[in-house]
Design a protein around this motif. Structure first.
Motif, PDB file in Angstrom:
ATOM      1  N   PRO A 126      22.044  59.701  51.960  1.00  0.00           N
ATOM      2  CA  PRO A 126      23.367  60.295  52.130  1.00  0.00           C
ATOM      3  C   PRO A 126      24.048  60.494  50.780  1.00  0.00           C
ATOM      4  N   PRO A 127      24.956  61.457  50.675  1.00  0.00           N
ATOM      5  CA  PRO A 127      25.661  61.675  49.399  1.00  0.00           C
ATOM      6  C   PRO A 127      26.664  60.548  49.125  1.00  0.00           C
ATOM      7  N   GLU A 128      27.020  60.429  47.879  1.00  0.00           N
ATOM      8  CA  GLU A 128      28.017  59.435  47.497  1.00  0.00           C
ATOM      9  C   GLU A 128      29.379  59.832  48.047  1.00  0.00           C
ATOM     10  N   LYS A 129      30.168  58.844  48.422  1.00  0.00           N
ATOM     11  CA  LYS A 129      31.495  59.093  48.981  1.00  0.00           C
ATOM     12  C   LYS A 129      32.448  59.532  47.869  1.00  0.00           C
ATOM     13  N   ALA A 130      33.354  60.451  48.244  1.00  0.00           N
ATOM     14  CA  ALA A 130      34.416  60.919  47.330  1.00  0.00           C
ATOM     15  C   ALA A 130      33.861  61.464  46.021  1.00  0.00           C
ATOM     16  N   SER A 131      32.698  62.085  46.066  1.00  0.00           N
ATOM     17  CA  SER A 131      32.072  62.692  44.886  1.00  0.00           C
ATOM     18  C   SER A 131      31.480  64.036  45.287  1.00  0.00           C
ATOM     19  N   PRO A 132      31.378  64.966  44.367  1.00  0.00           N
ATOM     20  CA  PRO A 132      30.768  66.258  44.692  1.00  0.00           C
ATOM     21  C   PRO A 132      29.337  66.087  45.203  1.00  0.00           C
ATOM     22  N   GLU A 171      24.296  61.211  61.775  1.00  0.00           N
ATOM     23  CA  GLU A 171      25.421  60.295  61.804  1.00  0.00           C
ATOM     24  C   GLU A 171      26.727  61.096  61.715  1.00  0.00           C
ATOM     25  N   ARG A 172      27.814  60.358  61.824  1.00  0.00           N
ATOM     26  CA  ARG A 172      29.120  60.999  61.703  1.00  0.00           C
ATOM     27  C   ARG A 172      29.297  61.566  60.287  1.00  0.00           C
ATOM     28  N   LEU A 173      29.961  62.708  60.252  1.00  0.00           N
ATOM     29  CA  LEU A 173      30.067  63.425  58.967  1.00  0.00           C
ATOM     30  C   LEU A 173      31.418  64.108  58.851  1.00  0.00           C
ATOM     31  N   CYS A 174      32.052  63.923  57.716  1.00  0.00           N
ATOM     32  CA  CYS A 174      33.274  64.654  57.369  1.00  0.00           C
ATOM     33  C   CYS A 174      33.077  65.283  55.994  1.00  0.00           C
ATOM     34  N   LEU A 175      33.289  66.586  55.912  1.00  0.00           N
ATOM     35  CA  LEU A 175      33.155  67.319  54.652  1.00  0.00           C
ATOM     36  C   LEU A 175      34.502  67.922  54.270  1.00  0.00           C
ATOM     37  N   VAL A 176      34.776  67.932  52.965  1.00  0.00           N
ATOM     38  CA  VAL A 176      36.047  68.425  52.445  1.00  0.00           C
ATOM     39  C   VAL A 176      35.752  69.481  51.381  1.00  0.00           C
ATOM     40  N   PHE A 177      36.402  70.659  51.490  1.00  0.00           N
ATOM     41  CA  PHE A 177      36.359  71.671  50.419  1.00  0.00           C
ATOM     42  C   PHE A 177      37.381  71.273  49.362  1.00  0.00           C
ATOM     43  N   LYS A 178      36.933  71.184  48.121  1.00  0.00           N
ATOM     44  CA  LYS A 178      37.812  70.819  47.011  1.00  0.00           C
ATOM     45  C   LYS A 178      37.901  71.971  46.017  1.00  0.00           C
ATOM     46  N   LEU A 179      39.118  72.218  45.518  1.00  0.00           N
ATOM     47  CA  LEU A 179      39.370  73.201  44.465  1.00  0.00           C
ATOM     48  C   LEU A 179      40.061  72.492  43.318  1.00  0.00           C
ATOM     49  N   ASP A 180      39.332  72.259  42.236  1.00  0.00           N
ATOM     50  CA  ASP A 180      39.854  71.528  41.073  1.00  0.00           C
ATOM     51  C   ASP A 180      40.508  70.209  41.486  1.00  0.00           C
ATOM     52  N   GLY A 181      39.890  69.527  42.450  1.00  0.00           N
ATOM     53  CA  GLY A 181      40.386  68.227  42.877  1.00  0.00           C
ATOM     54  C   GLY A 181      41.380  68.264  44.018  1.00  0.00           C
ATOM     55  N   THR A 182      41.828  69.455  44.414  1.00  0.00           N
ATOM     56  CA  THR A 182      42.765  69.596  45.517  1.00  0.00           C
ATOM     57  C   THR A 182      42.015  69.935  46.790  1.00  0.00           C
ATOM     58  N   LYS A 210      39.799  82.414  36.870  1.00  0.00           N
ATOM     59  CA  LYS A 210      38.643  82.187  35.997  1.00  0.00           C
ATOM     60  C   LYS A 210      38.559  80.718  35.615  1.00  0.00           C
ATOM     61  N   ASP A 211      37.350  80.167  35.701  1.00  0.00           N
ATOM     62  CA  ASP A 211      36.991  78.793  35.330  1.00  0.00           C
ATOM     63  C   ASP A 211      37.472  77.740  36.332  1.00  0.00           C
ATOM     64  N   GLN A 212      38.056  78.129  37.453  1.00  0.00           N
ATOM     65  CA  GLN A 212      38.327  77.146  38.493  1.00  0.00           C
ATOM     66  C   GLN A 212      37.019  76.762  39.183  1.00  0.00           C
ATOM     67  N   GLU A 213      36.967  75.543  39.756  1.00  0.00           N
ATOM     68  CA  GLU A 213      35.741  75.032  40.355  1.00  0.00           C
ATOM     69  C   GLU A 213      35.967  74.648  41.822  1.00  0.00           C
ATOM     70  N   VAL A 214      34.927  74.876  42.613  1.00  0.00           N
ATOM     71  CA  VAL A 214      34.926  74.538  44.039  1.00  0.00           C
ATOM     72  C   VAL A 214      33.687  73.699  44.327  1.00  0.00           C
ATOM     73  N   TRP A 215      33.846  72.677  45.196  1.00  0.00           N
ATOM     74  CA  TRP A 215      32.714  71.860  45.595  1.00  0.00           C
ATOM     75  C   TRP A 215      32.981  71.227  46.960  1.00  0.00           C
ATOM     76  N   LEU A 216      31.959  70.585  47.491  1.00  0.00           N
ATOM     77  CA  LEU A 216      32.042  69.838  48.746  1.00  0.00           C
ATOM     78  C   LEU A 216      31.905  68.354  48.464  1.00  0.00           C
ATOM     79  N   GLU A 217      32.647  67.526  49.182  1.00  0.00           N
ATOM     80  CA  GLU A 217      32.469  66.087  49.083  1.00  0.00           C
ATOM     81  C   GLU A 217      32.753  65.437  50.447  1.00  0.00           C
TER      82      GLU A 217
END
Length: 242
Positions: A126-132, A171-182, A210-217
């Motif tokens: 599983p991926p690390e919690k609260a991390s990309p 298992e149970r799963l919650c995913l969050v879209f993050k934009l520069d930490g928001t 430009k240069d903004q970042e998006v990820w899942l955590e």
């Protein structure tokens, strides 16, 4: 003129005896008066012709005299004052259409106006919690905007993007879209008691600078596991640039 000459002759004839007498006298008399000017003489004869000069050099027909040697250049004059601008001319007629240009290279500026990626995660851990979440397998990445080392998508072309995920889990799963930490949006699958693998998905559209970042955590529910029969995918593409 003839009368004048006759009168003069008469006067001389009357005075001649006295003059003779005066010459024979032993005593000198007083000087006589000056005579009248004589008549103008005739024009003299023409002089003899002079000797012939040395003849000049005769040039042939069509010959041009030789020019002299070129003189030294003069001193450069001072720069004159700037003249007034002329009247603006009329607009010219449109030119003919030029030939079609050569195709650009794949990494040219034109390709920067397109952006799309799709990456997969197939690990059982599983991926690390609260991390990309790192999706390490690249399916497509037009401009290499997704970084498999950091798990983040970096915007190179400002515009509106659409992001979507498809997660395979047991298992149970919650995913969050993050934009520069928001946090932009979150999706959770909290189904209990199921022994079958399930797939959840979610997506959204957002504007990126430009240069903004998006990820899942994930949060505490991080049951994103992968098996050969079920991978998790994260994708995104540019809808239109600004």
């Amino acid at each position: 003129m003839v009368c004048f000459c006759i009168a003069m002759g008469a006067m001389l004839s009357l005075a001649l005896p006295d003059l003779v007498t005066m010459e024979t006298c032993t005593s000198a008399g007083t000087p006589g008066l000056h005579g009248f000017p004589g008549l103008p003489g005739r024009d003299g004869r023409d002089g003899e012709t002079g000797e012939k000069g040395v003849p000049g050099v005769v040039s042939g027909p069509g010959q041009i005299p030789e020019g002299g040697q070129k003189g030294e250049p003069g001193v450069k004059g001072a720069v004159g004052k700037l003249g007034r601008s002329g009247v603006r001319g009329d607009k010219g007629s449109p030119g003919s259409e030029g030939p079609q240009g050569e195709p650009g290279e794949s990494d040219s500026a034109g390709s920067l106006f397109h952006s799309a990626f799709s990456v997969a995660r197939g690990t059982a851990s599983p991926p690390e919690k609260a991390s990309p979440i790192r999706f390490t397998s690249v399916i497509t990445d037009v401009n290499k905007d997704y970084n498999t080392e950091t798990g983040r998508f970096r915007c190179r072309v400002p515009g509106t993007y659409y992001f979507v995920y498809h997660a395979s889990s047991e298992e149970r799963l919650c995913l969050v879209f993050k934009l520069d930490g928001t946090s932009l949006a979150s999706f959770c699958d909290l189904k209990y008691g199921s022994t079958k693998r399930q797939v959840s998905s979610g997506g959204l559209a957002t504007y990126l600078k430009k240069d903004q970042e998006v990820w899942l955590e994930t949060n505490d529910y991080n049951g994103m596991t992968g098996k050969p029969e079920g991978n998790s995918l994260f994708s995104g593409f540019l809808l239109y640039s600004h």
